[in-house]
Design a protein around this motif. Structure first.
Motif, PDB file in Angstrom:
ATOM      1  N   ILE A  35      12.634   6.009  13.864  1.00 34.42           N
ATOM      2  CA  ILE A  35      12.602   4.818  13.008  1.00 34.42           C
ATOM      3  C   ILE A  35      11.546   4.977  11.917  1.00 34.42           C
ATOM      4  N   SER A  36      10.386   5.525  12.290  1.00 35.67           N
ATOM      5  CA  SER A  36       9.298   5.703  11.326  1.00 35.67           C
ATOM      6  C   SER A  36       9.682   6.704  10.245  1.00 35.67           C
ATOM      7  N   LEU A  37      10.340   7.797  10.655  1.00 37.67           N
ATOM      8  CA  LEU A  37      10.798   8.781   9.670  1.00 37.67           C
ATOM      9  C   LEU A  37      11.772   8.150   8.680  1.00 37.67           C
ATOM     10  N   THR A  38      12.668   7.337   9.202  1.00 42.10           N
ATOM     11  CA  THR A  38      13.617   6.634   8.334  1.00 42.10           C
ATOM     12  C   THR A  38      12.896   5.660   7.417  1.00 42.10           C
ATOM     13  N   PHE A  39      11.944   4.937   7.986  1.00 37.88           N
ATOM     14  CA  PHE A  39      11.184   3.924   7.254  1.00 37.88           C
ATOM     15  C   PHE A  39      10.435   4.540   6.075  1.00 37.88           C
ATOM     16  N   PHE A  40       9.708   5.623   6.324  1.00 35.62           N
ATOM     17  CA  PHE A  40       8.931   6.254   5.261  1.00 35.62           C
ATOM     18  C   PHE A  40       9.830   6.968   4.251  1.00 35.62           C
ATOM     19  N   SER A  41      10.975   7.463   4.688  1.00 39.28           N
ATOM     20  CA  SER A  41      11.926   8.067   3.754  1.00 39.28           C
ATOM     21  C   SER A  41      12.461   7.021   2.784  1.00 39.28           C
ATOM     22  N   VAL A  42      12.804   5.847   3.335  1.00 37.14           N
ATOM     23  CA  VAL A  42      13.317   4.757   2.498  1.00 37.14           C
ATOM     24  C   VAL A  42      12.242   4.286   1.519  1.00 37.14           C
ATOM     25  N   ILE A  43      10.994   4.174   2.006  1.00 36.46           N
ATOM     26  CA  ILE A  43       9.901   3.740   1.133  1.00 36.46           C
ATOM     27  C   ILE A  43       9.714   4.717  -0.023  1.00 36.46           C
ATOM     28  N   SER A  44       9.729   6.011   0.285  1.00 34.25           N
ATOM     29  CA  SER A  44       9.534   7.023  -0.760  1.00 34.25           C
ATOM     30  C   SER A  44      10.603   6.912  -1.842  1.00 34.25           C
ATOM     31  N   ILE A  45      11.851   6.732  -1.404  1.00 32.77           N
ATOM     32  CA  ILE A  45      12.953   6.626  -2.373  1.00 32.77           C
ATOM     33  C   ILE A  45      12.852   5.331  -3.168  1.00 32.77           C
ATOM     34  N   CYS A  46      12.571   4.231  -2.468  1.00 34.86           N
ATOM     35  CA  CYS A  46      12.491   2.918  -3.132  1.00 34.86           C
ATOM     36  C   CYS A  46      11.356   2.872  -4.150  1.00 34.86           C
ATOM     37  N   LEU A  47      10.218   3.464  -3.816  1.00 35.53           N
ATOM     38  CA  LEU A  47       9.091   3.470  -4.746  1.00 35.53           C
ATOM     39  C   LEU A  47       9.445   4.212  -6.031  1.00 35.53           C
ATOM     40  N   ALA A  48      10.140   5.343  -5.872  1.00 37.95           N
ATOM     41  CA  ALA A  48      10.545   6.109  -7.054  1.00 37.95           C
ATOM     42  C   ALA A  48      11.529   5.317  -7.910  1.00 37.95           C
ATOM     43  N   VAL A  49      12.469   4.621  -7.263  1.00 40.12           N
ATOM     44  CA  VAL A  49      13.461   3.812  -7.987  1.00 40.12           C
ATOM     45  C   VAL A  49      12.790   2.646  -8.694  1.00 40.12           C
ATOM     46  N   VAL A  50      11.900   1.946  -7.986  1.00 40.14           N
ATOM     47  CA  VAL A  50      11.194   0.806  -8.574  1.00 40.14           C
ATOM     48  C   VAL A  50      10.349   1.241  -9.758  1.00 40.14           C
ATOM     49  N   GLN A  51       9.668   2.372  -9.604  1.00 40.62           N
ATOM     50  CA  GLN A  51       8.803   2.867 -10.676  1.00 40.62           C
ATOM     51  C   GLN A  51       9.603   3.209 -11.932  1.00 40.62           C
ATOM     52  N   TYR A 189       0.219   4.292  17.246  1.00 41.30           N
ATOM     53  CA  TYR A 189      -0.084   4.879  15.942  1.00 41.30           C
ATOM     54  C   TYR A 189       1.074   4.717  14.974  1.00 41.30           C
ATOM     55  N   TYR A 190       2.319   4.638  15.489  1.00 36.78           N
ATOM     56  CA  TYR A 190       3.428   4.348  14.603  1.00 36.78           C
ATOM     57  C   TYR A 190       3.314   2.916  14.073  1.00 36.78           C
ATOM     58  N   LEU A 191       2.953   1.999  14.956  1.00 35.72           N
ATOM     59  CA  LEU A 191       2.753   0.613  14.526  1.00 35.72           C
ATOM     60  C   LEU A 191       1.631   0.522  13.502  1.00 35.72           C
ATOM     61  N   LEU A 192       0.582   1.338  13.672  1.00 37.60           N
ATOM     62  CA  LEU A 192      -0.518   1.374  12.711  1.00 37.60           C
ATOM     63  C   LEU A 192      -0.033   1.875  11.355  1.00 37.60           C
ATOM     64  N   TRP A 194       3.003   1.609  10.208  1.00 40.37           N
ATOM     65  CA  TRP A 194       3.833   0.552   9.632  1.00 40.37           C
ATOM     66  C   TRP A 194       2.972  -0.543   9.014  1.00 40.37           C
ATOM     67  N   PHE A 195       1.932  -0.939   9.741  1.00 36.30           N
ATOM     68  CA  PHE A 195       1.054  -2.006   9.256  1.00 36.30           C
ATOM     69  C   PHE A 195       0.384  -1.595   7.946  1.00 36.30           C
ATOM     70  N   ILE A 196      -0.123  -0.360   7.899  1.00 31.57           N
ATOM     71  CA  ILE A 196      -0.771   0.138   6.683  1.00 31.57           C
ATOM     72  C   ILE A 196       0.225   0.177   5.530  1.00 31.57           C
ATOM     73  N   SER A 197       1.443   0.618   5.821  1.00 29.76           N
ATOM     74  CA  SER A 197       2.463   0.730   4.774  1.00 29.76           C
ATOM     75  C   SER A 197       2.839  -0.638   4.218  1.00 29.76           C
ATOM     76  N   VAL A 198       3.072  -1.596   5.106  1.00 30.25           N
ATOM     77  CA  VAL A 198       3.443  -2.948   4.658  1.00 30.25           C
ATOM     78  C   VAL A 198       2.305  -3.569   3.864  1.00 30.25           C
ATOM     79  N   ALA A 199       1.055  -3.400   4.348  1.00 37.10           N
ATOM     80  CA  ALA A 199      -0.102  -3.942   3.630  1.00 37.10           C
ATOM     81  C   ALA A 199      -0.241  -3.291   2.259  1.00 37.10           C
TER      82      ALA A 199
END
Length: 214
Positions: A35-51, A189-192, A194-199
């Motif tokens: 789930i974390s791998l998917t989560f960070f992959s989506v974030i990386s793509i979304c950040l590039a698209v938003v930028q 540590y996965y929850l950590l 996620w928390f850092i990423s959302v913040a």
């Protein structure tokens, strides 16, 4: 002889229970890793698209473009780190090995239980006890992955009312704390992450007016 078999059966039951717990813990860890791998992959793509899409709106906020670039780089680093952790830990294969070993131990435990019932009617020999003990050692040695002490403590916490483990004197609060610690031990540590990423994403959502941008 009966006391010896009873004690051996309890030891095997406890070991099998701990390894079942270890298998469940590692499977949960593997799930959170995926789930974390998917989560960070989506974030990386979304950040590039938003930028790219919201470049005019981003340029109006001082430092936001650099912040998004930094986030993209860090999300990629998190993605690489989790991938390496998952590859090195082999959680899935270790969980399968522990589960199979627990099944073998549980099968042996049931056979000893049957032997204990037979002892009430038919006499047995110490050779049988020795054979069971040797088989227990052989089954244990077949699995090169061992359970954690916390897995054993969780088994005791779940079976603290059983007559075999009453002597452990584990109270309700202690048992509950062990269950909670066991549940979060493999995912904290996965929850950590996620928390850092959302913040870290909060300044992005508050700094860009997505509906009126452009």
């Amino acid at each position: 002889m009966k006391n010896y078999l009873t004690e051996l059966r309890t030891v095997i039951w406890r070991t099998a229970g701990a390894r079942y717990n270890a298998a469940r813990r590692l499977k949960r860890k593997e799930l959170f890793s995926t789930i974390s791998l998917t989560f960070f992959s989506v974030i990386s793509i979304c950040l590039a698209v938003v930028q790219k899409i919201y470049a005019p709106a981003i340029s109006k906020v001082s430092g936001l473009d650099d912040y998004l670039t930094t986030l993209s780089i860090l999300s990629g680093i998190f993605l690489l780190a989790i991938s390496l952790m998952e590859w090195g830990s082999r959680n899935g294969s270790n969980a399968d090995a522990l589960y199979k070993n627990a099944e073998d131990l549980n099968s042996l435990q049931r056979r000893i239980k049957q032997e204990l019932f037979k002892l009430d009617a038919v006499s047995s020999s110490w050779d049988k006890c020795s054979a069971f003990s040797i088989e227990y050692d052989v089954i244990q040695s077949r699995c090169d992955v061992n359970h954690d002490p916390l897995d054993d403590q969780h088994f005791l916490a779940a079976r603290r009312s059983a007559s075999e483990f009453v002597g452990e004197n584990m109270g309700f609060v202690h048992a509950t704390s062990i269950k909670v610690l066991w549940f979060f031990s493999s995912i904290w540590y996965y929850l950590l992450f996620w928390f850092i990423s959302v913040a870290a994403l909060i300044p992005v959502f508050t700094g860009i007016d997505f509906f009126n941008a452009g």
